[in-house]
Design an enzyme around this catalytic site. Structure first.
Site, PDB file in Angstrom:
ATOM      1  N   HIS A 311       0.852  -1.191   0.000  1.00  0.00           N
ATOM      2  CA  HIS A 311       0.000   0.000   0.000  1.00  0.00           C
ATOM      3  C   HIS A 311       0.882   1.233   0.000  1.00  0.00           C
ATOM      4  O   HIS A 311       1.941   1.242   0.615  1.00  0.00           O
ATOM      5  CB  HIS A 311      -0.888   0.016   1.252  1.00  0.00           C
ATOM      6  CG  HIS A 311      -2.060   0.920   1.137  1.00  0.00           C
ATOM      7  ND1 HIS A 311      -1.979   2.270   1.359  1.00  0.00           N
ATOM      8  CD2 HIS A 311      -3.346   0.670   0.770  1.00  0.00           C
ATOM      9  CE1 HIS A 311      -3.167   2.813   1.172  1.00  0.00           C
ATOM     10  NE2 HIS A 311      -4.014   1.881   0.812  1.00  0.00           N
ATOM     11  N   ASP A 368      -7.985  -5.306   0.121  1.00  0.00           N
ATOM     12  CA  ASP A 368      -8.466  -6.195  -0.950  1.00  0.00           C
ATOM     13  C   ASP A 368      -8.097  -7.654  -0.753  1.00  0.00           C
ATOM     14  O   ASP A 368      -8.574  -8.514  -1.496  1.00  0.00           O
ATOM     15  CB  ASP A 368      -7.901  -5.712  -2.294  1.00  0.00           C
ATOM     16  CG  ASP A 368      -8.448  -4.337  -2.643  1.00  0.00           C
ATOM     17  OD1 ASP A 368      -7.654  -3.405  -2.850  1.00  0.00           O
ATOM     18  OD2 ASP A 368      -9.684  -4.191  -2.649  1.00  0.00           O
TER      19      ASP A 368
END
Ligand code: SDX
Length: 434
Positions: A311, A368
């Site tokens: 991320h 996710d």
């Protein structure tokens, strides 16, 4: 509002010895910013930051992320508390208006959203223009972009009432549009919204009810759906939110801005990752194959990346992924689903997190990594996962768009560049070209 503190950052041009002092702006929490708005006029230089790794694009009071600590706050409330104790429409109200609603405010907001869930009947014809095998995100881009041709009375961005009506219409109609995209892709008739159902119950009804029999909403699934929507509602200035802000900065109507956000979210590096995670897990197939995929993810010459990992901001565990994994276990247990992909995902996480490459780069599971496993268990095909992300993130996009439009200092976004192309040269007629 931001405040300028006494601190400044000075830039010295080593060639001329000139010194430029730039003010530092402090927020309520998190990194301060160096205000470079006058840098070009003072120095004739731009900053250079492809991917905006060190750039604050705006001032915002909606969402705060501490990537090192793995903290996510919406208007100061921890995502874990909101996911556990709040509802998606309460979080929508919080993001739009700055605080959690009291009972009366919540009831009115829920009523107003409920009574905007139907689509203009003519919009339904729009679906028939798509191939049956169209990706549902393609349909979402098209239908949401078309909304502005049906709701002219709420496209005046300078009218606060029109902005509110457009915001409510978008939040309310996204589940209806998404459910119709799914029904169209499987050749089943559309379901109209049911006003006696909650937001998430109604969404599940429109997705899974069929005319041939009574549909009872499973309360566990409704709670899981509501929690999923909360976890995906907003996330600071991510790619799709920045797309919405940039589109909106030109004065484009909110429906067109949401369509731009949907397009950006679709990418596998962003909201499309949940679909890509499930495709990856299916490709890996068995835990004995995990090692070779971890090796591929580390190979600079191999485009493969471990989807659902890493991320830009979180260099710790994404707090949403933690809640998602807990929800995974609850939903699968309640449904009596024993999905080997969950075990595979957990083994994948364990192996990756013990690998130097992932540890050195602070690569953890993101929102996710586990979401697809829940959605699959709830009956969604993988090409609907990002659609669900878009339904939830519409709340964040709208709240960020509203904040931008209401910011008195707002101006059209227009970045500059480092030009490395040819300098001026004379035109060459075609007969003289080699
Ligand atoms: C979302 O921004 C948001 O807030 C987004 C989001 C939201 O709610 O809006 O949180 C939702 O988009 C989550 C992210 C979903 N995407 C994926 O899961 C796709 C896989 N992840 C990567 O593509 C990547 O981690 C990104 C895109 C998420 C972040 O990329 P960055 O910040 O540009 O980081 P990077 O590419 O510079 O990576 C740093 C290093 C690199 O290695 P080195 O050059 O230092 O050797 O880490 C490596 C990368 O190669 N790396 C990975 C990796 N992610 C980063 N290596 C293998 N697998 C990965 N998943």
């Amino acid at each position: 509002m931001s405040k300028t503190n006494s601190a400044t950052f000075s830039l010295i041009n080593d060639a001329t010895g000139e010194k430029f002092a730039m003010p530092v702006l402090d927020g309520s929490v998190g990194p301060s910013v160096i205000d470079v708005r006058r840098l070009y006029t003072q120095t004739g230089h731009f900053t250079y930051d492809p991917g905006y790794t060190s750039t604050g694009s705006c001032e915002s009071a909606l969402t705060y992320i501490d990537g090192d600590a793995g903290v996510l706050l919406h208007r100061g409330y921890r995502i874990e508390d909101l996911a556990e104790q709040s509802s998606f429409l309460e979080v929508a109200y919080l993001l739009l208006y700055g605080d959690l609603p009291n009972g009366g405010e919540r009831d009115k907001f829920v009523h107003d959203i409920t009574y905007h869930t139907m689509l203009h009947e003519q919009l339904i014809n729009f679906y028939r223009g798509f191939r049956r095998d169209a990706h549902p995100m393609a349909i979402m881009c098209g239908v949401v972009g078309a909304l502005s041709s049906f709701y002219h009375d709420s496209t005046d961005i300078n009218d606060p009432h029109a902005r509110m009506v457009a915001s409510y219409r978008l939040i309310a109609k996204m589940p209806t549009i998404a459910a119709m995209a799914y029904k169209y892709s499987i050749g089943q008739p559309f379901n109209y919204p049911q006003n006696d159902l909650s937001f998430s119950e109604n969404f599940l009804y429109m997705l899974f009810a069929v005319p041939a029999e009574q549909y009872e909403v499973n309360p566990v699934l409704a709670k899981a759906m509501d929690r999923l929507l909360i976890l995906h509602a907003d996330h600071e200035q991510n790619a799709s939110t920045s797309t919405v802000r940039l589109a909106g900065s030109s004065g484009a109507n909110p429906f067109a801005c949401m369509a731009a956000g949907i397009a950006s979210l679709w990418g596998p590096a962003h909201g499309g990752a949940n679909e890509a995670v499930l495709n990856m897990l299916n490709e890996v197939g068995h835990k004995d194959n995990i090692g070779s995929y971890v090796k591929k993810a580390k190979d600079k010459d191999d485009p493969f990346r471990l989807m659902g990992f890493g991320h830009r901001v979180y260099k710790n565990y994404d707090p949403r992924a933690k809640v998602m994994m807990q929800s995974c276990h609850e939903v699968l247990e309640d449904l009596g689903v024993d999905d080997p992909l969950l075990e595979l995902a957990m083994e994948f996480e364990k192996i990756a997190r013990e690998d130097e490459y992932f540890i050195e780069r602070n690569l953890y599971p993101n929102v996710d990594f586990y979401s697809g496993i829940i959605l699959k268990a709830m009956g969604f095909p993988s090409d609907m996962f990002t659609v669900l992300f878009a339904v939830a993130r519409t709340v964040g996009w709208i709240a960020q768009w509203k904040e931008m439009i209401e910011d008195p200092t707002q101006k059209i976004g227009r970045p500059r560049q480092l030009y490395t192309g040819p300098t001026e040269r004379p035109y060459v007629p075609i007969n003289n070209r080699k």
